[in-house]
Write a protein that holds these residues in place. Structure first.
Motif, PDB file in Angstrom:
ATOM      1  N   LYS A 116       3.670 -12.756 -21.284  1.00 33.17           N
ATOM      2  CA  LYS A 116       2.446 -13.575 -20.951  1.00 33.17           C
ATOM      3  C   LYS A 116       1.743 -13.084 -19.923  1.00 33.17           C
ATOM      4  CE  LYS A 116       0.638 -17.590 -22.063  1.00 33.17           C
ATOM      5  NZ  LYS A 116       0.084 -17.979 -23.151  1.00 33.17           N
ATOM      6  N   TRP A 148      -0.738 -12.044 -30.295  1.00 33.36           N
ATOM      7  CA  TRP A 148       0.446 -11.029 -30.138  1.00 33.36           C
ATOM      8  C   TRP A 148       0.554 -10.218 -31.319  1.00 33.36           C
ATOM      9  CZ3 TRP A 148       4.614 -13.193 -26.258  1.00 33.36           C
ATOM     10  CH2 TRP A 148       3.893 -13.454 -24.950  1.00 33.36           C
ATOM     11  N   GLU A 166      16.907 -16.935 -19.656  1.00 31.32           N
ATOM     12  CA  GLU A 166      15.509 -17.813 -19.580  1.00 31.32           C
ATOM     13  C   GLU A 166      15.180 -18.037 -17.765  1.00 31.32           C
ATOM     14  OE1 GLU A 166      16.594 -21.073 -21.732  1.00 31.32           O
ATOM     15  OE2 GLU A 166      16.166 -20.271 -23.600  1.00 31.32           O
ATOM     16  N   TRP A 196       9.664 -12.999 -22.305  1.00 34.17           N
ATOM     17  CA  TRP A 196       8.287 -13.733 -22.605  1.00 34.17           C
ATOM     18  C   TRP A 196       7.348 -13.971 -21.262  1.00 34.17           C
ATOM     19  CZ3 TRP A 196       5.942 -18.117 -20.555  1.00 34.17           C
ATOM     20  CH2 TRP A 196       4.971 -18.547 -21.507  1.00 34.17           C
ATOM     21  N   HIS A 197       7.886 -13.915 -20.252  1.00 31.07           N
ATOM     22  CA  HIS A 197       6.978 -14.029 -18.989  1.00 31.07           C
ATOM     23  C   HIS A 197       6.246 -12.948 -18.810  1.00 31.07           C
ATOM     24  CE1 HIS A 197       8.379 -18.093 -17.242  1.00 31.07           C
ATOM     25  NE2 HIS A 197       9.602 -17.791 -18.000  1.00 31.07           N
ATOM     26  N   GLU A 222       0.274 -17.673 -28.213  1.00 33.23           N
ATOM     27  CA  GLU A 222       0.469 -16.265 -28.339  1.00 33.23           C
ATOM     28  C   GLU A 222       0.005 -15.881 -29.676  1.00 33.23           C
ATOM     29  OE1 GLU A 222       1.772 -18.369 -25.516  1.00 33.23           O
ATOM     30  OE2 GLU A 222       3.079 -18.357 -27.009  1.00 33.23           O
ATOM     31  N   ARG A 236      12.090 -20.249 -21.132  1.00 30.73           N
ATOM     32  CA  ARG A 236      11.371 -19.150 -21.686  1.00 30.73           C
ATOM     33  C   ARG A 236      12.271 -18.034 -21.244  1.00 30.73           C
ATOM     34  NH1 ARG A 236       6.888 -19.875 -25.383  1.00 30.73           N
ATOM     35  NH2 ARG A 236       6.098 -21.751 -24.980  1.00 30.73           N
ATOM     36  N   TYR A 296      14.326 -14.018 -32.155  1.00 37.68           N
ATOM     37  CA  TYR A 296      13.512 -14.974 -31.366  1.00 37.68           C
ATOM     38  C   TYR A 296      12.121 -14.626 -31.895  1.00 37.68           C
ATOM     39  CZ  TYR A 296      11.014 -16.722 -27.129  1.00 37.68           C
ATOM     40  OH  TYR A 296      10.227 -17.501 -26.351  1.00 37.68           O
ATOM     41  N   PHE A 297      11.503 -13.459 -31.844  1.00 38.90           N
ATOM     42  CA  PHE A 297      10.326 -13.379 -32.373  1.00 38.90           C
ATOM     43  C   PHE A 297      10.106 -13.627 -33.753  1.00 38.90           C
ATOM     44  CE2 PHE A 297      10.075 -11.046 -28.346  1.00 38.90           C
ATOM     45  CZ  PHE A 297       9.109 -11.609 -27.867  1.00 38.90           C
ATOM     46  N   TYR A 353       9.647 -17.322 -33.726  1.00 41.77           N
ATOM     47  CA  TYR A 353       8.968 -17.700 -32.865  1.00 41.77           C
ATOM     48  C   TYR A 353       7.937 -19.131 -33.062  1.00 41.77           C
ATOM     49  CZ  TYR A 353       6.209 -17.742 -28.523  1.00 41.77           C
ATOM     50  OH  TYR A 353       5.576 -18.176 -27.468  1.00 41.77           O
TER      51      TYR A 353
END
Length: 256
Positions: free
Chosen positions: A39, A95, A27, A35-36, A92, A31, A63-64, A67
């Protein structure tokens, strides 16, 4: 256009963080670095992702799959047919994330080879799931299209881990620079590939070896020189540095 993310490596140099989770899930500001990356790309118009899973890929899947419950307020209704109700929608919501099991020890080229069916006959972007940059994707794509080659690789000059000194003939330090940029271009990820890339891949190849070497030999590989921010997260020290940038609101990759 799809973005393919390589997220299956063992992350052995970051063992402090990766014993129980894959490196892309380490992380930055609560996050995952994955994810970064996503994003940043989605803010630039890329929101259709294919993630190549390997080591502890189930952590990324979980995780997804969960989410929305993770990032939103929810009310849990025990004993009800609907497990919970959600009180907001994540930012998001556009996505599309395809999670592909590409093998525990598969090398990078082999992982891309396995997701051919998900990118079909389209141009796509590919990068590693453990590196951040402030690359302008529109300019990268313009560069790629202008050269008309099968592949473009983003070239970067990484920052040195150590300070440098210039020393005069009488042993006097004339200049000192704390962690200057290096002098050699290296592979920074953020590739653009045409569908013909699959002619250069096999199920057991490392992208960085024979495929890129053969592309270069065939005059089908060009380098987009990125002079801005680029930082991998290979070590615990780099993890701390990225978190310091985020916590101080100085993260160059934050474009949202």
């Amino acid at each position: 256009m799809k973005a393919v993310l390589l997220a299956g490596g063992l992350g052995t140099r970051l063992r402090e963080e990766t014993e129980y989770r894959p490196k892309p899930m380490v992380e930055i500001g609560q996050r995952p670095i994955l994810w970064h990356i996503m994003k940043n790309l989605s803010t630039q118009g890329l929101s259709d992702f294919v993630i190549c899973l390997g080591y502890k890929g189930d952590v990324i899947k979980d995780y997804f799959l969960n989410y929305e419950a993770r990032v939103n307020d929810v009310t849990v209704e025990l004993g009800s047919k609907s497990l919970y109700s959600q009180h907001s929608i994540s930012q998001e919501d556009n996505w599309v994330v395809t999670l592909s099991n590409t093998g525990l020890t598969t090398m990078t080229g082999g992982r891309i080879h396995q997701i051919k069916k998900y990118v079909e006959q389209e141009r796509f972007i590919c990068t590693y799931g453990d590196g951040l940059a402030d690359i302008d994707i529109e300019k990268l794509l313009e560069f790629h299209k202008a050269h008309g080659k099968i592949a473009t690789v983003t070239a970067v000059m990484p920052t040195s881990r150590f300070g440098s000194m210039e020393i005069s003939s009488n042993d006097q330090v004339t200049r000192f620079a704390e962690k200057p940029k290096g002098t050699s271009w290296v592979n920074g990820g953020f590739f653009v590939f045409e569908p013909q890339i699959f002619d250069y891949l096999t199920s057991d190849c490392a992208l960085e070896n024979e495929p890129l070497e053969k592309l270069a030999g065939d005059n089908q590989l060009v380098a987009y020189k990125h002079h801005g921010f680029w930082r991998p997260m290979d070590t615990f020290r780099e993890s701390l540095e990225l978190n310091e940038l985020w916590d101080s609101n100085k993260a160059p990759w934050k474009n949202w």
